[in-house]
Structures are given as C-alpha cells and as structure tokens.
Design a protein around this motif. Structure first.
Motif, PDB file in Angstrom:
ATOM      1  N   UNK A 229     112.925  34.699  59.780  1.00  0.00           N
ATOM      2  CA  UNK A 229     112.685  33.250  59.752  1.00  0.00           C
ATOM      3  C   UNK A 229     113.765  32.538  58.947  1.00  0.00           C
ATOM      4  N   UNK A 230     114.156  33.146  57.825  1.00  0.00           N
ATOM      5  CA  UNK A 230     115.200  32.528  56.992  1.00  0.00           C
ATOM      6  C   UNK A 230     116.541  32.487  57.729  1.00  0.00           C
ATOM      7  N   UNK A 231     116.881  33.572  58.407  1.00  0.00           N
ATOM      8  CA  UNK A 231     118.162  33.658  59.120  1.00  0.00           C
ATOM      9  C   UNK A 231     118.010  34.623  60.292  1.00  0.00           C
ATOM     10  N   UNK A 246     115.692  28.774  58.816  1.00  0.00           N
ATOM     11  CA  UNK A 246     114.862  27.910  57.984  1.00  0.00           C
ATOM     12  C   UNK A 246     115.114  28.267  56.521  1.00  0.00           C
ATOM     13  N   UNK A 247     115.986  27.488  55.880  1.00  0.00           N
ATOM     14  CA  UNK A 247     116.257  27.755  54.475  1.00  0.00           C
ATOM     15  C   UNK A 247     115.126  27.198  53.602  1.00  0.00           C
ATOM     16  N   UNK A 248     115.285  27.297  52.292  1.00  0.00           N
ATOM     17  CA  UNK A 248     114.216  26.869  51.382  1.00  0.00           C
ATOM     18  C   UNK A 248     114.017  25.358  51.377  1.00  0.00           C
ATOM     19  N   UNK A 249     115.004  24.620  51.838  1.00  0.00           N
ATOM     20  CA  UNK A 249     114.823  23.169  51.972  1.00  0.00           C
ATOM     21  C   UNK A 249     113.929  22.843  53.167  1.00  0.00           C
ATOM     22  N   UNK A 250     113.939  23.716  54.177  1.00  0.00           N
ATOM     23  CA  UNK A 250     113.114  23.509  55.364  1.00  0.00           C
ATOM     24  C   UNK A 250     111.702  24.038  55.160  1.00  0.00           C
ATOM     25  N   UNK A 256     106.360  29.619  53.364  1.00  0.00           N
ATOM     26  CA  UNK A 256     106.698  30.726  54.258  1.00  0.00           C
ATOM     27  C   UNK A 256     105.678  31.854  54.117  1.00  0.00           C
ATOM     28  N   UNK A 257     105.290  32.141  52.887  1.00  0.00           N
ATOM     29  CA  UNK A 257     104.256  33.158  52.669  1.00  0.00           C
ATOM     30  C   UNK A 257     102.946  32.734  53.334  1.00  0.00           C
TER      31      UNK A 257
END
Length: 271
Positions: A229-231, A246-250, A256-257
């Motif tokens: 999901x992150x990359x 979806x980086x931490x800003x998204x 996410x957890x």
C-alpha cells in the motif's frame, strides 16, 4: 497539400473539437450539462493557485470555478453525499460536513477547467487528467484526503451514502465503537472504494474487488501488505499498474493499520 500535412491538420482540428466538446454532467436537484466553454465563461471563473497539488506534487495554477457556487446548493439532504465520477472508473464521495461545514474555517473546493488552448501537463501514471479536476484550497482545514482530488471528472450528482446503499461493507454491531475496525471502514470507504469494490459493493471499476474471491490479508503477510500500500512497485510491478503509492501524508500509520484490521475482519464476512 500533401497527405501528411493534411492529416496533421485534420488531427489537430479533431483534437481541438474534442476538447471543446467536453461536457460535465451535474445532477443536484435537476439535470444539466455544461461544456468547457460555458464553464470558462461563468462570471465567477478565476485564476487560482494551488500550493501543493496532490496530483502534480507541486504548486499549480488553474482556471476554475468555486464548486459550491457551481452546485447552487447550501446543504445535502440527510443520508446523502456528493458523488463525483471520472471517465476512467474512479468514483469518490464528499460528505455534507466536508462540503458545507463550519464556514469560518473550511477547505475550499474548486472545479478546475482545462482550457483547450492551454492543456495541462501529463502525469507519469495517469497521462492526460483533463478536462475537469476538483482541487482544494487549504485541504487540511477539513481533513480532505488524497483520494478526494478527482480528475478526469465527467459527472457530479447527489447519491445515498455508501453505507446506506451497500450494507455488505458494514461491520457488525458486536464490534466496539472504539475498535480500529470501525475506523478502518471509514478510511476504506474514503480512500479505497474510489477504485475498488468490496463484496461486490461500490461504484468504482479501476481495481479488483478486495474481498472476492480472496481478501489481500489472505495472501499477503501484514508487513508485505503495508509495504504494498505504501509503495506498490516495491512488492510487485507491471507496465499497466495503476495503483498509486500512499505515503504517510495520504494515510497515517494508524489509519493504515485500521484499514488492514478492517480487511482482516471482512475476510471472515465474505458475502
């Protein structure tokens, strides 16, 4: 005139005509269809600067009209939300609170319009994103998510909420109110159902159903699913891959957890 110049001229004219013919369907109490020309001719059209554009990841300038004024309404009916669809199958939703919350401090949505004589840049993953794109000024003021910046927009309408239309995405009454599973359902609806269905529920058609025939928690270890999901390309990549990172800003780590907890829960409630 030789064939090649004539063909090039014809192609140019066709492209211009296609761009000029772009239309946006709006149904918020009455159906109407507005062309690029009509939108750019509105008295409230303005040149706006978006400091941190979600799609281009840099400041962008657009010709745009204020979305609330374009809709011509000041609230949404109870149990309804604004549905925005795109020509590539992407579908997102804006709640009444997001659109019409506290007027003293709220994000401002604008409908950006691609001028036929000044096309927007193409993006590496999506190519041409015109002719219509909803952008936000001060998105953090209302908690606008990265998936609430739809481009290639072709229709805007009022629709029942996702939860009302698709009970098969809901968690059971036995799940505690403070459970991350409930938070995961909310985030999933906003961030994931713009592209995916779940248990056959949803309007989008960009990506696969995430519970049929199998749920990703059934074939990805937790750390792999998080990394995907992150990359996505860090785990699996192919030429036509559409899923963005979806980086931490998204999506924050806690959200996410929560999404993964919700997916794991729904894997046992396949319908």
């Amino acid at each position: 005139m030789s064939f090649r110049p004539a063909f090039a001229l014809a192609s140019l004219l066709f492209a211009c005509a296609s761009s000029m013919a772009a239309t946006l369907a709006i149904n918020v109490g009455g159906e109407r269809s507005l062309t690029t020309e009509q939108l750019l001719a509105r008295p409230d059209v303005a040149t706006i600067r978006v400091p941190n554009d979600v799609t281009f990841h840099r400041p962008m300038t657009y010709r745009a009209v204020p979305l609330r004024a374009l809709l011509g309404i000041t609230e949404l009916p109870a149990g309804k939300e604004l549905q925005v669809t795109a020509s590539d199958g992407f579908v997102t939703h804006f709640s009444s609170k997001l659109l019409f919350g506290d007027a003293k401090k709220r994000a401002e949505p604008w409908l950006a319009i691609e001028p036929p004589d000044d096309p927007w840049p193409k993006t590496p993953g999506s190519g041409d994103i015109g002719p219509f794109y909803i952008v936000w000024i001060d998105p953090a003021a209302s908690g606008v998510s990265s998936e609430q910046w739809p481009f290639k927009v072709d229709a805007i309408r009022i629709a029942p909420t996702l939860a009302a239309r698709f009970p098969q995405i809901a968690v059971g009454k036995s799940v505690p109110a403070n459970s991350p599973i409930r938070r995961g359902q909310t985030v999933f609806a906003a961030q994931c159902m713009v592209c995916h269905k779940l248990n056959g529920a949803g309007d989008a058609s960009v990506g696969p159903d995430l519970n049929r025939p199998h749920n990703p928690t059934e074939y990805f270890q937790p750390w792999v699913l998080k990394s995907f999901i992150r990359d996505p390309k860090s785990i699996r990549a192919w030429p036509d891959m559409k899923m963005p990172a979806f980086d931490k800003n998204a999506i924050s780590d806690s959200d996410l957890d929560a999404v993964i907890a919700y997916l794991g829960y729904m894997a046992k409630r396949r319908k």
